[in-house]
Design a protein around this motif. Structure first.
Motif, PDB file in Angstrom:
ATOM      1  N   THR A 117       0.846  -1.193   0.000  1.00  0.00           N
ATOM      2  CA  THR A 117       0.000   0.000   0.000  1.00  0.00           C
ATOM      3  C   THR A 117       0.884   1.246   0.000  1.00  0.00           C
ATOM      4  O   THR A 117       1.621   1.494   0.941  1.00  0.00           O
ATOM      5  CB  THR A 117      -0.929   0.015   1.229  1.00  0.00           C
ATOM      6  OG1 THR A 117      -0.141  -0.026   2.426  1.00  0.00           O
ATOM      7  CG2 THR A 117      -1.872  -1.171   1.214  1.00  0.00           C
ATOM      8  N   ASN A 118       0.791   1.988  -1.075  1.00  0.00           N
ATOM      9  CA  ASN A 118       1.570   3.224  -1.205  1.00  0.00           C
ATOM     10  C   ASN A 118       0.990   4.008  -2.378  1.00  0.00           C
ATOM     11  O   ASN A 118       0.459   3.429  -3.320  1.00  0.00           O
ATOM     12  CB  ASN A 118       3.047   2.906  -1.458  1.00  0.00           C
ATOM     13  CG  ASN A 118       3.947   4.095  -1.198  1.00  0.00           C
ATOM     14  OD1 ASN A 118       3.540   5.056  -0.548  1.00  0.00           O
ATOM     15  ND2 ASN A 118       5.162   4.039  -1.711  1.00  0.00           N
ATOM     16  N   TRP A 131      -0.134  -4.233  -5.618  1.00  0.00           N
ATOM     17  CA  TRP A 131       0.016  -2.825  -5.272  1.00  0.00           C
ATOM     18  C   TRP A 131      -1.343  -2.149  -5.180  1.00  0.00           C
ATOM     19  O   TRP A 131      -2.185  -2.294  -6.066  1.00  0.00           O
ATOM     20  CB  TRP A 131       0.873  -2.094  -6.314  1.00  0.00           C
ATOM     21  CG  TRP A 131       0.830  -0.589  -6.151  1.00  0.00           C
ATOM     22  CD1 TRP A 131       1.165   0.125  -5.042  1.00  0.00           C
ATOM     23  CD2 TRP A 131       0.407   0.363  -7.122  1.00  0.00           C
ATOM     24  NE1 TRP A 131       0.982   1.472  -5.255  1.00  0.00           N
ATOM     25  CE2 TRP A 131       0.510   1.638  -6.537  1.00  0.00           C
ATOM     26  CE3 TRP A 131      -0.058   0.268  -8.446  1.00  0.00           C
ATOM     27  CZ2 TRP A 131       0.173   2.809  -7.212  1.00  0.00           C
ATOM     28  CZ3 TRP A 131      -0.393   1.424  -9.120  1.00  0.00           C
ATOM     29  CH2 TRP A 131      -0.282   2.681  -8.506  1.00  0.00           C
ATOM     30  N   MET A 132      -1.530  -1.363  -4.106  1.00  0.00           N
ATOM     31  CA  MET A 132      -2.737  -0.561  -3.926  1.00  0.00           C
ATOM     32  C   MET A 132      -2.327   0.848  -3.540  1.00  0.00           C
ATOM     33  O   MET A 132      -1.588   1.038  -2.567  1.00  0.00           O
ATOM     34  CB  MET A 132      -3.621  -1.147  -2.824  1.00  0.00           C
ATOM     35  CG  MET A 132      -4.184  -2.474  -3.197  1.00  0.00           C
ATOM     36  SD  MET A 132      -5.418  -3.002  -2.041  1.00  0.00           S
ATOM     37  CE  MET A 132      -5.909  -4.509  -2.862  1.00  0.00           C
ATOM     38  N   ASP A 135      -4.669   3.243   1.597  1.00  0.00           N
ATOM     39  CA  ASP A 135      -4.577   2.465   2.826  1.00  0.00           C
ATOM     40  C   ASP A 135      -5.746   1.485   2.936  1.00  0.00           C
ATOM     41  O   ASP A 135      -6.809   1.686   2.341  1.00  0.00           O
ATOM     42  CB  ASP A 135      -4.558   3.378   4.048  1.00  0.00           C
ATOM     43  CG  ASP A 135      -3.297   4.228   4.117  1.00  0.00           C
ATOM     44  OD1 ASP A 135      -2.246   3.745   3.641  1.00  0.00           O
ATOM     45  OD2 ASP A 135      -3.368   5.352   4.645  1.00  0.00           O
ATOM     46  N   LEU A 136      -5.537   0.430   3.720  1.00  0.00           N
ATOM     47  CA  LEU A 136      -6.591  -0.534   4.007  1.00  0.00           C
ATOM     48  C   LEU A 136      -6.904  -0.517   5.502  1.00  0.00           C
ATOM     49  O   LEU A 136      -6.013  -0.310   6.326  1.00  0.00           O
ATOM     50  CB  LEU A 136      -6.151  -1.945   3.599  1.00  0.00           C
ATOM     51  CG  LEU A 136      -5.904  -2.175   2.104  1.00  0.00           C
ATOM     52  CD1 LEU A 136      -5.305  -3.564   1.879  1.00  0.00           C
ATOM     53  CD2 LEU A 136      -7.182  -2.019   1.304  1.00  0.00           C
ATOM     54  N   ASN A 181       4.099  -0.238   4.794  1.00  0.00           N
ATOM     55  CA  ASN A 181       3.511  -0.443   3.471  1.00  0.00           C
ATOM     56  C   ASN A 181       3.187  -1.882   3.085  1.00  0.00           C
ATOM     57  O   ASN A 181       2.497  -2.098   2.089  1.00  0.00           O
ATOM     58  CB  ASN A 181       4.437   0.136   2.382  1.00  0.00           C
ATOM     59  CG  ASN A 181       4.669   1.617   2.534  1.00  0.00           C
ATOM     60  OD1 ASN A 181       5.788   2.060   2.763  1.00  0.00           O
ATOM     61  ND2 ASN A 181       3.614   2.391   2.421  1.00  0.00           N
ATOM     62  N   THR A 209     -11.196  -1.586   1.977  1.00  0.00           N
ATOM     63  CA  THR A 209     -11.381  -0.295   1.296  1.00  0.00           C
ATOM     64  C   THR A 209     -12.703   0.374   1.684  1.00  0.00           C
ATOM     65  O   THR A 209     -13.040   1.423   1.122  1.00  0.00           O
ATOM     66  CB  THR A 209     -11.357  -0.481  -0.222  1.00  0.00           C
ATOM     67  OG1 THR A 209     -12.396  -1.386  -0.610  1.00  0.00           O
ATOM     68  CG2 THR A 209     -10.018  -1.009  -0.691  1.00  0.00           C
TER      69      THR A 209
END
Length: 245
Positions: A117-118, A131-132, A135-136, A181, A209
């Motif tokens: 996550t970044n 890759w997302m 943030d989760l 991350n 999400t």
């Protein structure tokens, strides 16, 4: 002649999955080709899990007979690693009973799924993580994960023509924030349906999400309809971590 089990790691990026398929580069195909070079005859191997295209392994277990009684377990390991391509590595060789089949004998399989996550991607991780750019909500994902634990009908979370019994047992799901991350979803079960783990991860990300509330997992699990679940998480974030016997 004796039988051994090899614990192997591989980078699944350039493989068309684990299982041998005519005309495609597979992990099993490379292993059996290498064993034929070493022992001068064809050898059939038996793997613990049939990972899909792009899926990696740290602890895949593969059994086969050793036809040369003069070779120690270390000799077999060294010979394999000297010939295998650089995206497969044999971590351990140990003797097992004759005709040992890890697919049938495993009592637990553990998989990891890594999410990065970044806001910006890391191109060096592109074949290793999902890759997302946001943030989760880890707390919500952990809440949702509890609905998967235990024995359930996982029809909603299988893909394609998998005609096996959809009743499966998940012992535990842990969601670990390794650092700022990297998020790891660790799933333990006896066995899994086709793409079941990637489908579970896709659903947990929906919760993370805030697109779904955690309770939505219970509803779609009980509905037994694949159409209610989200798309599978991509293959490159999934790792066969280990198996217990």
């Amino acid at each position: 002649m004796r039988w051994v089990a090899a614990t192997i790691a591989y980078d699944g990026t350039n493989f068309f999955g684990y299982q041998s398929q005519s005309g495609y580069r597979t992990v099993q195909g490379e292993l059996e080709k290498t064993l034929e070079i070493i022992f001068k005859e064809k050898i059939t191997t038996y793997g613990c899990g049939r990972t899909d295209t792009g899926v990696h392994a740290l602890g895949q277990v593969v059994s086969f007979p050793v036809l040369n009684d003069n070779m120690t377990d270390k000799n077999v390991k060294d010979a394999l690693n000297a010939i295998l391509p650089e995206d497969i590595y044999v971590r351990e060789i140990k003797q097992v009973r004759d005709n040992f089949n890890p697919r049938a004998e495993a009592t637990k399989r553990i998989y990891f799924y890594l999410i990065y996550t970044n806001k910006e991607p890391d191109i060096f991780l592109r074949n290793r993580v999902w890759w997302m750019p946001f943030d989760l909500d880890i707390a919500k994902m952990r809440h949702a994960a509890r609905y998967f634990e235990g024995e359930h009908d996982f029809t909603t979370f299988k893909t394609g023509n998998d005609e096996r019994n959809p009743i499966r047992m998940i012992y535990r799901i842990r969601i670990i924030n390794y650092n700022k991350n990297i998020i790891c979803i660790r799933i333990e079960g006896k066995s899994f349906l086709r793409r079941m783990i990637r489908n579970i991860v896709g659903a947990l990300v929906k919760v993370g999400t805030d697109a779904w509330e955690p309770e939505r997992i219970k509803i779609i699990l009980e509905a037994k309809q694949r159409s209610l679940a989200p798309a599978s998480a991509p293959a490159q974030g999934l790792y066969f971590y280990s198996a217990l016997f």
